[in-house]
Scaffold this active site. Sequence first.
Site, PDB file in Angstrom:
ATOM      1  N   LYS A  13     -25.197 -45.046  18.863  1.00 28.00           N
ATOM      2  CA  LYS A  13     -25.233 -43.706  18.286  1.00 28.00           C
ATOM      3  C   LYS A  13     -26.658 -43.156  18.310  1.00 28.00           C
ATOM      4  O   LYS A  13     -27.626 -43.916  18.352  1.00 28.00           O
ATOM      5  CB  LYS A  13     -24.672 -43.701  16.860  1.00 28.00           C
ATOM      6  CG  LYS A  13     -25.581 -44.331  15.821  1.00 28.00           C
ATOM      7  CD  LYS A  13     -25.029 -44.197  14.405  1.00 28.00           C
ATOM      8  CE  LYS A  13     -25.107 -42.779  13.884  1.00 28.00           C
ATOM      9  NZ  LYS A  13     -26.478 -42.284  13.700  1.00 28.00           N
ATOM     10  N   LYS A  18     -31.549 -47.012  20.375  1.00 26.02           N
ATOM     11  CA  LYS A  18     -30.972 -47.422  21.658  1.00 26.02           C
ATOM     12  C   LYS A  18     -31.986 -47.305  22.793  1.00 26.02           C
ATOM     13  O   LYS A  18     -32.169 -48.247  23.572  1.00 26.02           O
ATOM     14  CB  LYS A  18     -29.741 -46.568  21.931  1.00 26.02           C
ATOM     15  CG  LYS A  18     -29.169 -46.637  23.323  1.00 26.02           C
ATOM     16  CD  LYS A  18     -27.999 -45.680  23.456  1.00 26.02           C
ATOM     17  CE  LYS A  18     -28.328 -44.273  23.034  1.00 26.02           C
ATOM     18  NZ  LYS A  18     -29.391 -43.626  23.854  1.00 26.02           N
ATOM     19  N   LYS A  44     -31.096 -35.198  26.066  1.00 23.68           N
ATOM     20  CA  LYS A  44     -32.470 -34.997  25.585  1.00 23.68           C
ATOM     21  C   LYS A  44     -33.495 -35.443  26.630  1.00 23.68           C
ATOM     22  O   LYS A  44     -34.668 -35.069  26.559  1.00 23.68           O
ATOM     23  CB  LYS A  44     -32.710 -35.778  24.281  1.00 23.68           C
ATOM     24  CG  LYS A  44     -31.882 -35.335  23.094  1.00 23.68           C
ATOM     25  CD  LYS A  44     -32.425 -35.861  21.792  1.00 23.68           C
ATOM     26  CE  LYS A  44     -32.651 -37.358  21.761  1.00 23.68           C
ATOM     27  NZ  LYS A  44     -31.425 -38.170  21.969  1.00 23.68           N
ATOM     28  N   ASP A 130     -22.227 -41.793  20.598  1.00 30.41           N
ATOM     29  CA  ASP A 130     -21.412 -41.225  19.527  1.00 30.41           C
ATOM     30  C   ASP A 130     -20.879 -39.837  19.883  1.00 30.41           C
ATOM     31  O   ASP A 130     -20.540 -39.045  19.018  1.00 30.41           O
ATOM     32  CB  ASP A 130     -22.179 -41.166  18.205  1.00 30.41           C
ATOM     33  CG  ASP A 130     -23.537 -40.481  18.324  1.00 30.41           C
ATOM     34  OD1 ASP A 130     -23.873 -40.024  19.437  1.00 30.41           O
ATOM     35  OD2 ASP A 130     -24.254 -40.416  17.320  1.00 30.41           O
TER      36      ASP A 130
END
Length: 291
Positions: A13, A18, A44, A130
């Site tokens: 998520k 991550k 992003k 997510d």
Amino acid sequence: MAKKIKQIAIYGKGGIGKSTTTSNITAALSTMGYKVMQFGCDPKSDSTNTLRDGTYIPTVLDTLREKNKVNAHDVIFEGFNGTYCVEAGGPAPGVGCAGRGIITAVQLFKEQRIFEELDLDVVIYDVLGDVVCGGFAVPIREGIAEHVFTVSSSDFMAVYAANNLFKGIQKYSNSGGALLGGVIANSINQPYSKEIIDDFVTRTNTQVMEYVPRSVTVTQSELQGKTTIEAAPESEQAKIYKRLAAKIADHTDSKVPSPLSVDELKQWASKWGDYLLALETGQITSSATGI
């Protein structure tokens, strides 16, 4: 015969660490002599920043918007210790499918046989875990990645996202989709955090690959625009990332997980919530059993 390239996907998520974890795995593998490409799949487009002194790179989608045809080499950039960095990118904010960058980038690299040309050992897809979107499922659904790992803390929403990922893996497992290697337990600084993750992986038929504590060393390194492997190679945190990278490099046996149903997950979380409250209020003082 061409060598087999190890392709893995790391999900988790947003905000769970991550990309931090993935970049340190990539950096660690490179120091072990592997030729590694990190493939950022988050709109992003910041997956590979710490491999490149904090700098952003042009994305596949941005480059395609500027040109009708793109040579894959135009969107591959060198990172720490000879690693290869790619960012799939996404649409303009509020427009289009966030997963389209992954689909487009994967098709481009397949058509131009870039992985084979660069003689890569490992390709790591860093994927937002997510968002319910077909594009983000591409590494799993199409069998592009062979092994999937998920980064999760003991927080409920991180576990919830991991459990949803398990459902996706289970769904596509019969049609050649990627299988689950295990859980990378992140921000594990309290005994109860380890207990929660251990219980979750047991109930879902998987394993913990490594326990990664929250560390100020990571923060210090990222403020310099670097991975911990580069900025603090002798630190305890770097040793943990190197150990994790070695386990992933050696990993061969992934399998179909057994995700919890919504009701099962809620009941499981409720029992752990009761336990943590009892621990906080002093009603119990030792590790729980039978939760």
